[in-house]
Design an enzyme around this catalytic site. Structure first.
Site, PDB file in Angstrom:
ATOM      1  N   CYS A  61       0.846  -1.193   0.000  1.00 40.53           N
ATOM      2  CA  CYS A  61       0.000   0.000   0.000  1.00 40.53           C
ATOM      3  C   CYS A  61       0.885   1.248   0.000  1.00 40.53           C
ATOM      4  CB  CYS A  61      -0.902  -0.009   1.230  1.00 40.53           C
ATOM      5  SG  CYS A  61      -2.006   1.409   1.280  1.00 40.53           S
ATOM      6  N   CYS A  68       0.597   0.424  10.304  1.00 41.88           N
ATOM      7  CA  CYS A  68       0.100  -0.599   9.386  1.00 41.88           C
ATOM      8  C   CYS A  68       1.178  -1.486   8.761  1.00 41.88           C
ATOM      9  CB  CYS A  68      -0.720   0.049   8.280  1.00 41.88           C
ATOM     10  SG  CYS A  68      -1.545  -1.212   7.262  1.00 41.88           S
ATOM     11  N   CYS A 136     -19.560  -6.159   3.810  1.00 32.95           N
ATOM     12  CA  CYS A 136     -18.862  -4.955   4.258  1.00 32.95           C
ATOM     13  C   CYS A 136     -17.550  -4.882   3.491  1.00 32.95           C
ATOM     14  CB  CYS A 136     -18.597  -5.042   5.757  1.00 32.95           C
ATOM     15  SG  CYS A 136     -17.619  -3.663   6.385  1.00 32.95           S
TER      16      CYS A 136
HETATM   17  N1  SAM Z   1      -6.557   0.535   3.177  1.00 34.06           N
HETATM   18  C1  SAM Z   1      -7.832   0.831   3.669  1.00 34.06           C
HETATM   19  C2  SAM Z   1      -7.840   1.995   4.615  1.00 34.06           C
HETATM   20  O1  SAM Z   1      -6.883   2.233   5.310  1.00 34.06           O
HETATM   21  O2  SAM Z   1      -8.861   2.680   4.675  1.00 34.06           O
HETATM   22  C3  SAM Z   1      -8.528  -0.355   4.310  1.00 34.06           C
HETATM   23  C4  SAM Z   1      -7.761  -1.342   5.149  1.00 34.06           C
HETATM   24  S1  SAM Z   1      -7.023  -0.721   6.642  1.00 34.06           S
HETATM   25  C5  SAM Z   1      -5.945  -2.020   7.103  1.00 34.06           C
HETATM   26  C6  SAM Z   1      -8.354  -0.749   7.814  1.00 34.06           C
HETATM   27  C7  SAM Z   1      -8.089  -0.282   9.219  1.00 34.06           C
HETATM   28  O3  SAM Z   1      -7.369  -1.272   9.933  1.00 34.06           O
HETATM   29  C8  SAM Z   1      -7.268   0.967   9.424  1.00 34.06           C
HETATM   30  O4  SAM Z   1      -7.996   2.130   9.248  1.00 34.06           O
HETATM   31  C9  SAM Z   1      -6.848   0.829  10.887  1.00 34.06           C
HETATM   32  O5  SAM Z   1      -7.801   1.460  11.723  1.00 34.06           O
HETATM   33  C10 SAM Z   1      -6.861  -0.683  11.111  1.00 34.06           C
HETATM   34  N2  SAM Z   1      -5.505  -1.194  11.368  1.00 34.06           N
HETATM   35  C11 SAM Z   1      -4.530  -1.391  10.464  1.00 34.06           C
HETATM   36  N3  SAM Z   1      -3.399  -1.845  11.035  1.00 34.06           N
HETATM   37  C12 SAM Z   1      -3.670  -1.951  12.366  1.00 34.06           C
HETATM   38  C13 SAM Z   1      -2.896  -2.337  13.492  1.00 34.06           C
HETATM   39  N4  SAM Z   1      -1.633  -2.705  13.384  1.00 34.06           N
HETATM   40  N5  SAM Z   1      -3.488  -2.326  14.696  1.00 34.06           N
HETATM   41  C14 SAM Z   1      -4.773  -1.949  14.829  1.00 34.06           C
HETATM   42  N6  SAM Z   1      -5.547  -1.554  13.798  1.00 34.06           N
HETATM   43  C15 SAM Z   1      -5.010  -1.542  12.587  1.00 34.06           C
HETATM   44 FE1  SF4 Z   2      -2.736   1.302   3.409  1.00 29.73          FE
HETATM   45 FE2  SF4 Z   2      -2.632   0.195   5.796  1.00 29.73          FE
HETATM   46 FE3  SF4 Z   2      -3.035   2.799   5.604  1.00 29.73          FE
HETATM   47 FE4  SF4 Z   2      -4.976   1.088   4.806  1.00 29.73          FE
HETATM   48  S1  SF4 Z   2      -4.196   1.364   6.883  1.00 29.73           S
HETATM   49  S2  SF4 Z   2      -4.259   2.914   3.731  1.00 29.73           S
HETATM   50  S3  SF4 Z   2      -3.715  -0.606   4.047  1.00 29.73           S
HETATM   51  S4  SF4 Z   2      -1.194   1.689   4.973  1.00 29.73           S
END
Ligand code: SAM
Ligand code: SF4
Ligand code: DTB
Length: 344
Positions: A61, A68, A136
């Site tokens: 990403c 993330c 979803c």
């Molecule tokens: N890429 C898209 C976005 O960010 O909108 C969708 C997927 S993203 C992984 C969805 C959500 O997962 C993020 O907004 C964040 O709140 C949560 N998330 C991601 N990594 C995480 C982590 N290490 N611990 C807790 N929540 C996490």
């Molecule tokens: Fe990309 Fe992770 Fe951020 Fe979603 S949460 S936009 S997957 S970097």
């Protein structure tokens, strides 16, 4: 689930930061009593909604979200995968249904979907709905037109988190703004889909930041139907890998205040459950959490074993919430307790 007749008719959208900070600072027992009373007025306290999560496009990403594992800016050892084939996604949805889930959530590591991706995600939405599951998706930012297209395909919920307070946000993400996120939530709402939006705690934010996140969510023109509260999963290689532990009681306080501010919304005990024991889960359910992701994996990180969740539900007398969708009858539950019997 039917809201009891005693539930107040109006929901507030004018919370001040000070009021929310005062709730977070209540003596723990007072806060829990208040949150649980609100919970009972709106929901059956012994029901928890169960969703299953699948990563339909993993890693690589371009965004820089500091928590993330899927950002291409951090070396987390994650192997990137391109968009899954529709049939494979639907096979996973069928498996989720067979193990008792009522909602199937699909996540993609995108900044936003590209035009070429849309026909595939639309086919996934249609297929999931045909299986009789609620659908979803979380695909990043959406334009107005993309939100409409997904709504027309029958997508029930769109997940897009605000993640933290407006003030702390810049410490965590620089590649999109807070108002970009609010715009996407507006497009989702405008298109007629249900909104799933919450945040992450344990990223080094203050109690005031947690109040700020909850204030933003509660003061949206309509409360999100679903509010995921994620506890940071610290992933090696991300900038937040060495973040200090959050006091577990502050996590429970965040759940309790989300319940009080958004009484009719499902509050989801989301990422981070793997590091929480059974007592912590029970406390979160008492404080007002009434939704979980179920299954061994979240998007890329581990989640509790399904058997362990089922066994805990059974010990606590919790039932998975049932919900009918237009295209098929309600999904039966017995698989849940069969598997729990195996786990014991
Ligand atoms: N890429 C898209 C976005 O960010 O909108 C969708 C997927 S993203 C992984 C969805 C959500 O997962 C993020 O907004 C964040 O709140 C949560 N998330 C991601 N990594 C995480 C982590 N290490 N611990 C807790 N929540 C996490
Ligand atoms: Fe990309 Fe992770 Fe951020 Fe979603 S949460 S936009 S997957 S970097
Ligand atoms: C949400 O608020 N939490 C889920 C879901 N929405 C998509 C994702 C949690 C991801 C945790 C890190 C991972 O497994 O990659």
């Amino acid at each position: 689930m039917n809201a009891p007749a005693t539930a107040p008719a109006t929901l507030r959208h004018d919370w001040s930061r000070g009021e929310i900070e005062a709730l977070l600072a209540l003596p723990f027992n007072d806060l829990l009593f208040r949150a649980h009373s609100v919970h009972r007025a709106y929901f059956d306290p012994n029901e928890v909604q169960v969703s299953t999560l699948l990563s339909i496009k993993t890693g690589a990403c371009p965004e820089d979200c500091a928590y993330c594992p899927q950002s291409n800016r951090y070396d987390t050892g994650l192997e990137a995968e391109k968009l899954m084939e529709v049939d494979k996604v639907l096979a996973q949805a069928q498996a989720a249904k067979s193990s008792g889930a009522t909602r199937f959530c699909m996540g993609a590591a995108w900044r936003s979907p590209k035009a070429r991706d849309m026909p595939y995600v639309v086919a996934m939405v249609k297929g999931v709905r045909e299986l009789g599951l609620e659908s979803c998706m979380t695909l990043g930012m959406l334009t107005e037109a993309q939100a409409k297209e997904l709504a027309e395909a029958g997508l029930d919920y769109y997940n897009h988190n605000l993640d933290t307070s407006p003030e702390y946000y810049g410490e965590v993400i620089t590649t999109r703004t807070y108002s970009d996120r609010l715009d996407t939530l507006g497009h989702v709402r405008e298109a007629g889909m249900k909104v799933c939006s919450g945040g992450i705690v344990g990223m080094g934010e203050s109690q005031r930041d947690r109040a700020g996140l909850l204030q933003q969510l509660a003061n949206l023109p309509e409360h999100p139907e679903s509010v995921p509260i994620n506890m940071l999963v610290r992933v090696e290689g991300t900038p937040l890998a060495d973040e200090a532990d959050l006091d577990p009681f502050d996590f429970i306080r965040t759940i309790a205040v989300a319940r009080i501010l958004m009484p009719a919304s499902h509050v989801r005990l989301s990422a981070g459950r793997e590091s929480m024991n059974e007592q912590m889960h029970a406390l979160a359910y008492f404080a007002g959490a009434n939704s979980i992701f179920y299954g061994e994996k979240l998007l890329t990180t581990p989640n509790p074993q399904a058997n362990a969740d089922m066994a805990l539900f059974q010990r606590l007398g919790i039932r998975p919430e049932q919900r009918e969708v237009d295209s098929a009858p309600a999904v039966p539950t017995p698989q849940f307790y069969d598997a729990a019997a195996v786990a014991h």
